[in-house]
Every structure is written in C-alpha cells, then in structure tokens.
Design a protein around this motif. Structure first.
Motif, PDB file in Angstrom:
ATOM      1  N   ILE A 135      -3.597   3.891  17.805  1.00 50.49           N
ATOM      2  CA  ILE A 135      -4.544   3.231  16.902  1.00 50.49           C
ATOM      3  C   ILE A 135      -3.862   2.094  16.146  1.00 50.49           C
ATOM      4  CG2 ILE A 135      -5.890   3.578  14.790  1.00 50.49           C
ATOM      5  CD1 ILE A 135      -6.652   6.359  15.976  1.00 50.49           C
ATOM      6  N   ILE A 136      -2.663   2.337  15.651  1.00 47.29           N
ATOM      7  CA  ILE A 136      -1.920   1.283  14.938  1.00 47.29           C
ATOM      8  C   ILE A 136      -1.664   0.113  15.879  1.00 47.29           C
ATOM      9  CG2 ILE A 136       0.234   0.698  13.767  1.00 47.29           C
ATOM     10  CD1 ILE A 136       0.376   3.658  12.846  1.00 47.29           C
ATOM     11  N   ASN A 137      -1.258   0.421  17.098  1.00 50.32           N
ATOM     12  CA  ASN A 137      -0.981  -0.603  18.098  1.00 50.32           C
ATOM     13  C   ASN A 137      -2.239  -1.432  18.379  1.00 50.32           C
ATOM     14  OD1 ASN A 137       1.150  -1.594  19.856  1.00 50.32           O
ATOM     15  ND2 ASN A 137      -0.095  -0.846  21.543  1.00 50.32           N
ATOM     16  N   GLU A 138      -3.377  -0.754  18.494  1.00 49.31           N
ATOM     17  CA  GLU A 138      -4.644  -1.438  18.785  1.00 49.31           C
ATOM     18  C   GLU A 138      -5.160  -2.252  17.605  1.00 49.31           C
ATOM     19  OE1 GLU A 138      -7.041   1.865  20.039  1.00 49.31           O
ATOM     20  OE2 GLU A 138      -5.914   2.088  21.905  1.00 49.31           O
ATOM     21  N   SER A 139      -4.631  -2.002  16.408  1.00 53.16           N
ATOM     22  CA  SER A 139      -5.094  -2.729  15.226  1.00 53.16           C
ATOM     23  C   SER A 139      -4.253  -3.967  14.922  1.00 53.16           C
ATOM     24  CB  SER A 139      -5.134  -1.792  14.007  1.00 53.16           C
ATOM     25  OG  SER A 139      -3.832  -1.431  13.616  1.00 53.16           O
ATOM     26  N   GLY A 140      -3.459  -4.400  15.889  1.00 55.52           N
ATOM     27  CA  GLY A 140      -2.732  -5.649  15.727  1.00 55.52           C
ATOM     28  C   GLY A 140      -1.274  -5.526  15.343  1.00 55.52           C
ATOM     29  N   SER A 164       0.829  -1.219   0.000  1.00 55.96           N
ATOM     30  CA  SER A 164       0.000   0.000   0.000  1.00 55.96           C
ATOM     31  C   SER A 164       0.857   1.260   0.000  1.00 55.96           C
ATOM     32  CB  SER A 164      -0.935   0.005   1.215  1.00 55.96           C
ATOM     33  OG  SER A 164      -1.875  -1.024   1.108  1.00 55.96           O
ATOM     34  N   LEU A 165       1.915   1.268   0.789  1.00 56.44           N
ATOM     35  CA  LEU A 165       2.825   2.425   0.792  1.00 56.44           C
ATOM     36  C   LEU A 165       3.424   2.629  -0.598  1.00 56.44           C
ATOM     37  CD1 LEU A 165       4.597   1.832   4.196  1.00 56.44           C
ATOM     38  CD2 LEU A 165       3.407   3.934   3.568  1.00 56.44           C
ATOM     39  N   THR A 166       3.854   1.538  -1.218  1.00 61.80           N
ATOM     40  CA  THR A 166       4.467   1.610  -2.541  1.00 61.80           C
ATOM     41  C   THR A 166       3.457   2.082  -3.580  1.00 61.80           C
ATOM     42  OG1 THR A 166       6.029  -0.125  -1.930  1.00 61.80           O
ATOM     43  CG2 THR A 166       5.703   0.286  -4.288  1.00 61.80           C
ATOM     44  N   LYS A 167       2.253   1.524  -3.541  1.00 64.04           N
ATOM     45  CA  LYS A 167       1.203   1.885  -4.500  1.00 64.04           C
ATOM     46  C   LYS A 167       0.883   3.374  -4.438  1.00 64.04           C
ATOM     47  CE  LYS A 167      -3.663   1.092  -5.485  1.00 64.04           C
ATOM     48  NZ  LYS A 167      -4.891   0.495  -4.960  1.00 64.04           N
ATOM     49  N   ASN A 168       0.831   3.933  -3.235  1.00 64.52           N
ATOM     50  CA  ASN A 168       0.485   5.346  -3.052  1.00 64.52           C
ATOM     51  C   ASN A 168       1.710   6.251  -2.945  1.00 64.52           C
ATOM     52  OD1 ASN A 168      -2.303   4.806  -2.979  1.00 64.52           O
ATOM     53  ND2 ASN A 168      -2.116   4.144  -0.853  1.00 64.52           N
ATOM     54  N   ASP A 169       2.891   5.691  -3.185  1.00 61.27           N
ATOM     55  CA  ASP A 169       4.152   6.421  -3.074  1.00 61.27           C
ATOM     56  C   ASP A 169       4.273   7.131  -1.718  1.00 61.27           C
ATOM     57  OD1 ASP A 169       6.677   7.104  -4.082  1.00 61.27           O
ATOM     58  OD2 ASP A 169       5.935   9.023  -4.854  1.00 61.27           O
ATOM     59  N   GLY A 170       3.729   6.491  -0.674  1.00 65.54           N
ATOM     60  CA  GLY A 170       3.835   7.024   0.692  1.00 65.54           C
ATOM     61  C   GLY A 170       2.872   8.157   1.008  1.00 65.54           C
ATOM     62  N   LYS A 171       2.107   8.613   0.036  1.00 64.92           N
ATOM     63  CA  LYS A 171       1.233   9.784   0.230  1.00 64.92           C
ATOM     64  C   LYS A 171       0.114   9.485   1.230  1.00 64.92           C
ATOM     65  CE  LYS A 171      -1.121  13.459  -2.128  1.00 64.92           C
ATOM     66  NZ  LYS A 171      -0.863  14.341  -1.027  1.00 64.92           N
ATOM     67  N   ASP A 172      -0.107  10.443   2.141  1.00 70.18           N
ATOM     68  CA  ASP A 172      -1.190  10.356   3.126  1.00 70.18           C
ATOM     69  C   ASP A 172      -1.260   8.973   3.770  1.00 70.18           C
ATOM     70  OD1 ASP A 172      -1.996  13.003   2.749  1.00 70.18           O
ATOM     71  OD2 ASP A 172      -3.408  12.473   1.162  1.00 70.18           O
ATOM     72  N   PHE A 173      -0.122   8.485   4.240  1.00 74.21           N
ATOM     73  CA  PHE A 173      -0.097   7.106   4.708  1.00 74.21           C
ATOM     74  C   PHE A 173      -0.888   6.868   5.989  1.00 74.21           C
ATOM     75  CE2 PHE A 173       3.342   8.230   7.546  1.00 74.21           C
ATOM     76  CZ  PHE A 173       3.300   7.259   8.541  1.00 74.21           C
ATOM     77  N   PHE A 174      -1.278   7.920   6.709  1.00 73.15           N
ATOM     78  CA  PHE A 174      -2.134   7.717   7.879  1.00 73.15           C
ATOM     79  C   PHE A 174      -3.460   7.079   7.467  1.00 73.15           C
ATOM     80  CE2 PHE A 174      -0.369  11.456  10.673  1.00 73.15           C
ATOM     81  CZ  PHE A 174       0.905  10.906  10.610  1.00 73.15           C
ATOM     82  N   ASP A 175      -3.883   7.315   6.202  1.00 67.89           N
ATOM     83  CA  ASP A 175      -5.126   6.738   5.690  1.00 67.89           C
ATOM     84  C   ASP A 175      -5.101   5.210   5.697  1.00 67.89           C
ATOM     85  OD1 ASP A 175      -6.053   9.287   5.204  1.00 67.89           O
ATOM     86  OD2 ASP A 175      -5.905   9.156   3.023  1.00 67.89           O
ATOM     87  N   VAL A 190      -6.363   4.922   9.549  1.00 63.95           N
ATOM     88  CA  VAL A 190      -7.497   5.699  10.047  1.00 63.95           C
ATOM     89  C   VAL A 190      -8.225   6.306   8.851  1.00 63.95           C
ATOM     90  CG1 VAL A 190      -8.170   7.726  11.408  1.00 63.95           C
ATOM     91  CG2 VAL A 190      -6.250   6.331  12.157  1.00 63.95           C
ATOM     92  N   VAL A 191      -9.537   6.272   8.876  1.00 62.42           N
ATOM     93  CA  VAL A 191     -10.320   6.937   7.838  1.00 62.42           C
ATOM     94  C   VAL A 191     -10.082   8.439   7.974  1.00 62.42           C
ATOM     95  CG1 VAL A 191     -12.659   7.403   7.004  1.00 62.42           C
ATOM     96  CG2 VAL A 191     -12.069   5.134   7.877  1.00 62.42           C
ATOM     97  N   ALA A 242     -10.635  12.569   7.593  1.00 56.90           N
ATOM     98  CA  ALA A 242     -11.777  13.403   8.000  1.00 56.90           C
ATOM     99  C   ALA A 242     -12.829  13.515   6.899  1.00 56.90           C
ATOM    100  CB  ALA A 242     -11.298  14.787   8.425  1.00 56.90           C
ATOM    101  N   LYS A 243     -12.404  13.704   5.674  1.00 58.22           N
ATOM    102  CA  LYS A 243     -13.350  13.858   4.566  1.00 58.22           C
ATOM    103  C   LYS A 243     -14.190  12.593   4.402  1.00 58.22           C
ATOM    104  CE  LYS A 243     -13.637  14.870  -0.357  1.00 58.22           C
ATOM    105  NZ  LYS A 243     -12.872  15.132  -1.582  1.00 58.22           N
ATOM    106  N   ASP A 244     -13.526  11.442   4.354  1.00 54.79           N
ATOM    107  CA  ASP A 244     -14.243  10.178   4.160  1.00 54.79           C
ATOM    108  C   ASP A 244     -15.068   9.782   5.381  1.00 54.79           C
ATOM    109  OD1 ASP A 244     -13.192  10.032   1.617  1.00 54.79           O
ATOM    110  OD2 ASP A 244     -11.604   8.631   2.157  1.00 54.79           O
ATOM    111  N   ALA A 245     -14.719  10.326   6.554  1.00 60.84           N
ATOM    112  CA  ALA A 245     -15.468  10.052   7.784  1.00 60.84           C
ATOM    113  C   ALA A 245     -16.637  11.019   7.961  1.00 60.84           C
ATOM    114  CB  ALA A 245     -14.533  10.130   8.992  1.00 60.84           C
TER     115      ALA A 245
END
Length: 163
Positions: A94-99, A24-35, A38-39, A41-44
């Motif tokens: 959040i990352i920690n809680e997601s496994g 996923s990081l490679t596909k998006n070239d690292g852009k907005d990787f918090f997505d 976490v969803v 703000a716009k998509d939420a």
C-alpha cells in the motif's frame, strides 16, 4: 503474546512527502503509524471485523508504533518498529502504491525467518543452525543472526555441562 518481528522500513519520495511523514511521526510520537498510510478498522467502519481488516490492509494483526525514525536524506526516511508474528507486507504494498519507494527488512528470531521487501517484491528465508548459509550475508549481518545462533549453541553446551 505474539512473537515480535523486527522491521526496518525505508521510504523514499519527494522532499515534501518525506517531510510531512517525518512531521506526522514526530507529532504522534510514532504511535499507530500505520494510520499514516491506511485508515484504521474503527475509522473505516470495520471495527466488528477488525482482525480481517488488519490482515488485509497491514498483513499483520495490529497497528504498530514506530520506536525510532530518522531522516536519511531530504527524500528518504527510515522507520524501525516491531510487528506481531510477521512483517506488514500488505502495508508495504500500500505504501509503495501511494507514491513511495519502499525497501524493508525484517527478522523474527523465534520462528527463524528473515527477509526483505524491495520494489514490491518480498523475499523470505527460513533458516536453522544448519541452513544459515541460505540467508544472504547482508541480512545475517544486519540482524546479527550468526551471533545469535552461536549464543544459543553456547547456552545449549553450558546446559548440557550442568546435567
């Protein structure tokens, strides 16, 4: 313009989760990787209250781009990025809680603080030229803090010499 905080995030998980994250990081070239965790703000549906949403979900003002990432092993990935004003501690939780197991270190030279997040615990150190010994040696070395302080001292001495 914010002060930028440098971050190194190491995540550990199953080989399958790490491979998917790396892809996923490679596909998006690292852009907005918090997505990836976490969803946004716009998509939420929180676009009108994006600032508060980001603070609550990231721990910083904006989503961030990874500028470097690498597989350390089949189940471990390291991500380097800058964040505005401080580290995204809420995101680390959040990352920690997601496994994922999360280890991160961060450094903000403008406000003179450094720290680390390990096993859900954030340890934070403020420092100045006279209190650098309060910062663990490994963090000083990782971020080159002693060298930076010495450079600033030399610049100040040179500035005084030219007056």
């Amino acid at each position: 313009m914010p002060n930028w905080c440098s971050n190194v995030l190491t995540v550990k998980a199953s080989e399958k989760k790490i491979e998917a994250l790396n892809d996923s990081l490679t596909k998006n070239d690292g852009k907005d990787f918090f997505d990836l965790f976490v969803v946004n703000a716009k998509d939420a549906g929180k676009e009108d209250d994006w600032y508060q949403y980001n603070i609550e979900n990231y721990g910083c003002k904006w989503n961030c781009d990874a500028f470097n990432w690498s597989m350390l092993s089949k189940n471990q990935l390291e991500i380097s990025f800058d964040s505005p004003w401080g580290p995204p501690i809420n995101l680390y939780h959040i990352i920690n809680e997601s496994g994922f197991t999360v280890e991160a270190s961060y450094y903000e030279p403008g406000m003179k603080f450094v720290g680390r997040f390990v096993d859900g615990e954030d340890t934070y150190y403020e420092y100045n030229e006279d209190s650098i010994d309060s910062v663990p040696e490994d963090l000083q070395e990782q971020w080159g803090i002693k060298e930076e302080i010495e450079t600033i001292r030399q610049m100040n001495l040179e500035s005084e010499d030219h007056k």
